[in-house]
Design a protein around this motif. Structure first.
Motif, mmCIF file in Angstrom:
data_model
loop_
_atom_site.group_PDB
_atom_site.id
_atom_site.type_symbol
_atom_site.label_atom_id
_atom_site.label_comp_id
_atom_site.label_asym_id
_atom_site.label_seq_id
_atom_site.Cartn_x
_atom_site.Cartn_y
_atom_site.Cartn_z
ATOM 1 N N ARG A 169 -17.926 -63.822 -7.146
ATOM 2 C CA ARG A 169 -18.859 -63.069 -7.990
ATOM 3 C C ARG A 169 -19.428 -64.036 -9.001
ATOM 4 O O ARG A 169 -18.690 -64.730 -9.667
ATOM 5 C CB ARG A 169 -18.143 -61.936 -8.724
ATOM 6 N N ILE A 202 -13.667 -53.310 -3.066
ATOM 7 C CA ILE A 202 -14.253 -52.715 -4.277
ATOM 8 C C ILE A 202 -15.694 -53.193 -4.471
ATOM 9 O O ILE A 202 -16.532 -52.444 -4.978
ATOM 10 C CB ILE A 202 -13.387 -52.958 -5.526
ATOM 11 N N THR A 203 -15.989 -54.403 -4.031
ATOM 12 C CA THR A 203 -17.372 -54.886 -4.115
ATOM 13 C C THR A 203 -18.276 -54.060 -3.206
ATOM 14 O O THR A 203 -19.415 -53.744 -3.565
ATOM 15 C CB THR A 203 -17.442 -56.376 -3.749
ATOM 16 N N GLU A 247 -18.922 -50.771 -4.802
ATOM 17 C CA GLU A 247 -20.006 -50.902 -5.789
ATOM 18 C C GLU A 247 -21.363 -50.670 -5.141
ATOM 19 O O GLU A 247 -22.284 -50.165 -5.783
ATOM 20 C CB GLU A 247 -20.022 -52.310 -6.409
ATOM 21 N N LEU A 248 -21.482 -51.058 -3.878
ATOM 22 C CA LEU A 248 -22.741 -50.899 -3.146
ATOM 23 C C LEU A 248 -22.924 -49.488 -2.610
ATOM 24 O O LEU A 248 -23.961 -49.180 -2.031
ATOM 25 C CB LEU A 248 -22.793 -51.897 -1.978
ATOM 26 N N ARG A 259 -13.250 -43.275 -7.125
ATOM 27 C CA ARG A 259 -13.782 -44.587 -6.775
ATOM 28 C C ARG A 259 -14.730 -45.131 -7.845
ATOM 29 O O ARG A 259 -14.673 -46.318 -8.165
ATOM 30 C CB ARG A 259 -14.523 -44.491 -5.448
ATOM 31 N N GLY A 260 -15.575 -44.253 -8.363
ATOM 32 C CA GLY A 260 -16.533 -44.681 -9.382
ATOM 33 C C GLY A 260 -15.848 -45.205 -10.640
ATOM 34 O O GLY A 260 -16.324 -46.154 -11.266
ATOM 35 N N VAL A 299 -14.593 -48.703 -9.848
ATOM 36 C CA VAL A 299 -15.710 -49.646 -9.851
ATOM 37 C C VAL A 299 -16.091 -50.001 -11.286
ATOM 38 O O VAL A 299 -16.292 -51.172 -11.608
ATOM 39 C CB VAL A 299 -16.920 -49.079 -9.076
ATOM 40 N N LYS A 300 -16.161 -49.002 -12.163
ATOM 41 C CA LYS A 300 -16.504 -49.265 -13.569
ATOM 42 C C LYS A 300 -15.469 -50.176 -14.212
ATOM 43 O O LYS A 300 -15.822 -51.135 -14.883
ATOM 44 C CB LYS A 300 -16.614 -47.967 -14.354
ATOM 45 N N TYR A 304 -13.482 -52.273 -12.745
ATOM 46 C CA TYR A 304 -13.599 -53.597 -12.120
ATOM 47 C C TYR A 304 -14.775 -54.366 -12.729
ATOM 48 O O TYR A 304 -14.643 -55.543 -13.060
ATOM 49 C CB TYR A 304 -13.774 -53.453 -10.610
ATOM 50 N N ARG A 305 -15.915 -53.692 -12.879
ATOM 51 C CA ARG A 305 -17.076 -54.340 -13.500
ATOM 52 C C ARG A 305 -16.754 -54.796 -14.914
ATOM 53 O O ARG A 305 -17.104 -55.909 -15.312
ATOM 54 C CB ARG A 305 -18.265 -53.373 -13.545
#
Length: 87
Positions: A8, A25-26, A29-30, A64-65, A68-69, A71-72
């Motif tokens: 990343r 997880i990437t 994100e998509l 999941r969302g 993702v948040k 992780y970001r």
């Protein structure tokens, strides 16, 4: 797309996720589904479900969302930290 999640921003993200979980997880994100991720990674859908379950558990979330948040947030902190660039 197999390279997605391995790097990343030009460097490997410093997280507590396994390399495969980072790929998954990437792709989350998509907005890919478990089935789509399984196809992209040449894995069984049940394997991807296990990875997603482990990701949710590691982040202490249920959706999941939310994972993702988190992780970001985590990877943006690592990317912005000059000390984090020591690889």
């Amino acid at each position: 797309l197999n390279e997605v999640g391995k790097r990343r921003g030009g460097r490997v993200a410093d997280t507590h996720l396994s390399p495969k979980e980072v790929q998954v997880i990437t792709m989350l994100e998509l907005g890919l589904t478990n089935k789509e991720i399984a196809r992209q990674l040449s894995d069984e859908e049940s394997t991807i479900k296990n990875h997603v379950h482990n990701i949710l558990r590691k982040f202490g979330v249920r959706q999941r969302g939310e994972a993702v948040k988190r992780y970001r947030d985590e990877t943006s902190i690592v990317s912005a930290d000059p000390e984090g660039s020591k690889i």
